[in-house]
Write a protein that holds these residues in place. Sequence first.
Motif, short mmCIF file in Angstrom:
data_model
loop_
_atom_site.label_atom_id
_atom_site.label_comp_id
_atom_site.label_asym_id
_atom_site.label_seq_id
_atom_site.Cartn_x
_atom_site.Cartn_y
_atom_site.Cartn_z
N ALA A 198 -4.97 8.35 -2.91
CA ALA A 198 -5.83 8.62 -1.77
C ALA A 198 -6.71 7.41 -1.46
N ALA A 199 -6.99 6.58 -2.47
CA ALA A 199 -7.80 5.39 -2.26
C ALA A 199 -6.99 4.26 -1.62
N GLY A 200 -5.68 4.40 -1.57
CA GLY A 200 -4.84 3.38 -0.94
C GLY A 200 -4.42 2.28 -1.88
N ASP A 219 -5.26 12.28 5.76
CA ASP A 219 -4.60 11.95 4.51
C ASP A 219 -4.32 13.22 3.71
N ALA A 252 -4.13 6.47 3.78
CA ALA A 252 -5.35 6.41 2.97
C ALA A 252 -6.53 5.97 3.83
N ASN A 283 0.12 4.51 0.23
CA ASN A 283 -0.25 5.61 1.11
C ASN A 283 -0.79 5.05 2.42
N LYS A 327 0.86 -1.18 0.00
CA LYS A 327 0.00 0.00 0.00
C LYS A 327 0.90 1.24 0.00
N ASP A 360 -5.72 13.26 0.02
CA ASP A 360 -7.16 13.19 -0.19
C ASP A 360 -7.70 14.59 -0.43
#
Length: 134
Positions: free
Chosen positions: A114-116, A88, A83, A80, A78, A91
Amino acid sequence: MARHAVRKNQMPTSGARRALLRAGLTVTAAGAAVAAGAVTASAAPAPATTDAASPVQILTSAVGSATSYGLGPVKDLKLNPLAGTGTDPLDNAVGTQIADFKPVSTAALTGPLAAGNSLSELPVVGAAAGILPG
C-alpha cells in the motif's frame, strides 16, 4: 432451431480438443529436439585457437546479459500503481485482539504494498530479489 444447431456444431468435441492438444505437444517436443540438436551440432569441437571462447562460455555470457538487462529493472518497479490514491484496494488492514494476547493485523502484509514499495523494498521478498542482477 437451426441457429442452435449451428452453434452446437461449431464447438469442438473433447476428442478433437484432446487431439489438438496432443498435436501441439508433439510439435513442441519436436521443436525442443531440433533446438537441442542444433546446440549439440554447434558444440562440435572447433579448431584450437588461443582466444576462442567455448560455446558454454558464450551461452553463459548471453544468459547473464539477458537476465541483467531483462530482469534487473524489475527490482525497482513500483508494484502497486494505485498506491497513495483513494482507490487503492490494498490500503486496508484488519486486526483483532483476543483477551490479553498480542493483537494480530494484516497491516504487516498489505502495508508495504500500500505504501508503493518496489520488489527490492519488500520485507521478505527484497532479500530474495538481491539475487537478480542489476
